[in-house]
Design a protein around this motif. Sequence first.
Motif, PDB file in Angstrom:
ATOM      1  N   LEU A   1      37.550  45.581  44.906  1.00 36.27           N
ATOM      2  CA  LEU A   1      36.580  45.417  45.990  1.00 36.27           C
ATOM      3  C   LEU A   1      35.347  44.621  45.547  1.00 36.27           C
ATOM      4  CD1 LEU A   1      36.868  48.911  47.699  1.00 36.27           C
ATOM      5  CD2 LEU A   1      37.579  46.719  48.653  1.00 36.27           C
ATOM      6  N   PRO A   2      34.811  44.840  44.333  1.00 36.51           N
ATOM      7  CA  PRO A   2      33.647  44.043  43.927  1.00 36.51           C
ATOM      8  C   PRO A   2      33.905  42.533  43.917  1.00 36.51           C
ATOM      9  CG  PRO A   2      33.813  45.980  42.542  1.00 36.51           C
ATOM     10  CD  PRO A   2      35.072  45.930  43.372  1.00 36.51           C
ATOM     11  N   ILE A   3      35.081  42.099  43.463  1.00 35.88           N
ATOM     12  CA  ILE A   3      35.361  40.664  43.445  1.00 35.88           C
ATOM     13  C   ILE A   3      35.586  40.141  44.862  1.00 35.88           C
ATOM     14  CG2 ILE A   3      37.854  40.929  43.012  1.00 35.88           C
ATOM     15  CD1 ILE A   3      35.619  38.114  41.675  1.00 35.88           C
TER      16      ILE A   3
ATOM     17  N   TYR B   1      37.396  27.574  48.549  1.00 37.83           N
ATOM     18  CA  TYR B   1      36.233  28.007  47.778  1.00 37.83           C
ATOM     19  C   TYR B   1      36.313  29.508  47.496  1.00 37.83           C
ATOM     20  CZ  TYR B   1      31.314  28.596  46.449  1.00 37.83           C
ATOM     21  OH  TYR B   1      30.161  28.896  45.768  1.00 37.83           O
ATOM     22  N   TYR B   2      36.771  30.280  48.484  1.00 42.22           N
ATOM     23  CA  TYR B   2      36.945  31.732  48.275  1.00 42.22           C
ATOM     24  C   TYR B   2      37.880  31.989  47.099  1.00 42.22           C
ATOM     25  CZ  TYR B   2      38.392  36.557  48.882  1.00 42.22           C
ATOM     26  OH  TYR B   2      38.680  37.886  48.635  1.00 42.22           O
ATOM     27  N   TYR B   3      39.030  31.348  47.099  1.00 43.98           N
ATOM     28  CA  TYR B   3      40.010  31.594  46.040  1.00 43.98           C
ATOM     29  C   TYR B   3      39.493  31.122  44.680  1.00 43.98           C
ATOM     30  CZ  TYR B   3      43.462  33.054  49.458  1.00 43.98           C
ATOM     31  OH  TYR B   3      44.134  33.737  50.441  1.00 43.98           O
TER      32      TYR B   3
ATOM     33  N   LYS C   1      37.871  32.765  39.461  1.00 45.01           N
ATOM     34  CA  LYS C   1      36.968  32.446  38.353  1.00 45.01           C
ATOM     35  C   LYS C   1      36.352  33.695  37.723  1.00 45.01           C
ATOM     36  CE  LYS C   1      32.900  30.573  39.188  1.00 45.01           C
ATOM     37  NZ  LYS C   1      31.857  29.570  39.544  1.00 45.01           N
ATOM     38  N   LEU C   2      35.948  34.650  38.544  1.00 45.26           N
ATOM     39  CA  LEU C   2      35.243  35.817  38.014  1.00 45.26           C
ATOM     40  C   LEU C   2      36.083  37.096  38.027  1.00 45.26           C
ATOM     41  CD1 LEU C   2      31.521  35.524  39.184  1.00 45.26           C
ATOM     42  CD2 LEU C   2      32.533  35.014  36.981  1.00 45.26           C
ATOM     43  N   HIS C   3      37.380  36.970  38.286  1.00 46.15           N
ATOM     44  CA  HIS C   3      38.231  38.154  38.361  1.00 46.15           C
ATOM     45  C   HIS C   3      38.168  38.963  37.072  1.00 46.15           C
ATOM     46  CE1 HIS C   3      41.684  40.769  38.953  1.00 46.15           C
ATOM     47  NE2 HIS C   3      41.749  40.372  40.212  1.00 46.15           N
ATOM     48  N   ASN C   4      38.346  38.294  35.947  1.00 44.99           N
ATOM     49  CA  ASN C   4      38.373  39.015  34.669  1.00 44.99           C
ATOM     50  C   ASN C   4      37.033  39.641  34.324  1.00 44.99           C
ATOM     51  OD1 ASN C   4      41.058  38.425  34.309  1.00 44.99           O
ATOM     52  ND2 ASN C   4      40.695  36.658  32.983  1.00 44.99           N
ATOM     53  N   SER C   5      35.950  39.083  34.869  1.00 47.99           N
ATOM     54  CA  SER C   5      34.618  39.632  34.599  1.00 47.99           C
ATOM     55  C   SER C   5      34.314  40.848  35.467  1.00 47.99           C
ATOM     56  CB  SER C   5      33.541  38.562  34.849  1.00 47.99           C
ATOM     57  OG  SER C   5      33.734  37.447  34.026  1.00 47.99           O
ATOM     58  N   LEU C   6      34.792  40.838  36.691  1.00 51.99           N
ATOM     59  CA  LEU C   6      34.427  41.889  37.646  1.00 51.99           C
ATOM     60  C   LEU C   6      35.491  42.967  37.829  1.00 51.99           C
ATOM     61  CD1 LEU C   6      32.693  39.784  40.473  1.00 51.99           C
ATOM     62  CD2 LEU C   6      31.622  41.122  38.649  1.00 51.99           C
TER      63      LEU C   6
END
Length: 215
Positions: A17-19, A68-70, A75-80
Amino acid sequence: MMKAIVFDFDGTLANTLPICYYAFQKVFNKYDNKNLTTNEIKEMFGPSETGIIRKNLSNPNKEEAIEYYYAQYSKLHNSLVEVNSEIRGLLTSLREENIKIGIFTGKAKRSLDISLKALDMEGLFDVMITGDDVLKPKPDPEGLLKALSLLAVENFEAIYIGDSDADIVAGLQANVYTIGVQWLSDYQTEEFKEQPNSIIKSVIEFKQSLKVGIL
C-alpha cells in the motif's frame, strides 16, 4: 473440506500500500497539480491502477500518466516494500500441504508482476486474477468466481482472504468462507462494514486455525 485459498494482494500478501499511495501521489501531483492524501487515494480503489488514472485524472495525457505511475512503482518498490518471510513461508507451507493457492486482486497484471518478482513470489500461485481480467471490479465477485472455476473447486471448498471491505463483500457474494486480515503494518480497513466469517490478526493465528481444523 477446504481445498483452496484465494488471497487479495495489496495489504494482504504484501505491504505494498505505501508504494501504491506514493506512485498515485506522484501522478496526481505531476499531471493535475493535486496533493492527494492516502485516504483520498484509497477512496478511488476498486479498478486497476490504469482504471483509477483514466477515471480520476483530469489531465488528458492519461496514457503518459499511466507509464509514469509504473515507473514510480517500479523505481522505489525495493525501498518501500520489504520481503515478508512470514507470508512467503505461509504460501510455501500451503503448497506443501497440497492446498491450491490463488490471487484475486484489483491490481493490474503489470504491477502485480513487478511486486511478485521483487518479493520472490513468482511461481507460487495456481491462478492469478487481476483487475485486467474482469469487467466488474471488487466488490463484485466476478474475479473470485473466475478463480474458483480455474482452480476447479466449489465455493464451499475455498477461503478468500483480504484486508478491505470490497474483499469481504466479494467473498460473501461468492459464498466462500471469508477472512478479513489485519496482519501487516498497513491495511485498508480498520473495521469491516460487512462482517467476514472471521478476522485474523497474525499469520501465526491463521496457521493455528488451519492446524486445529477451525478453518
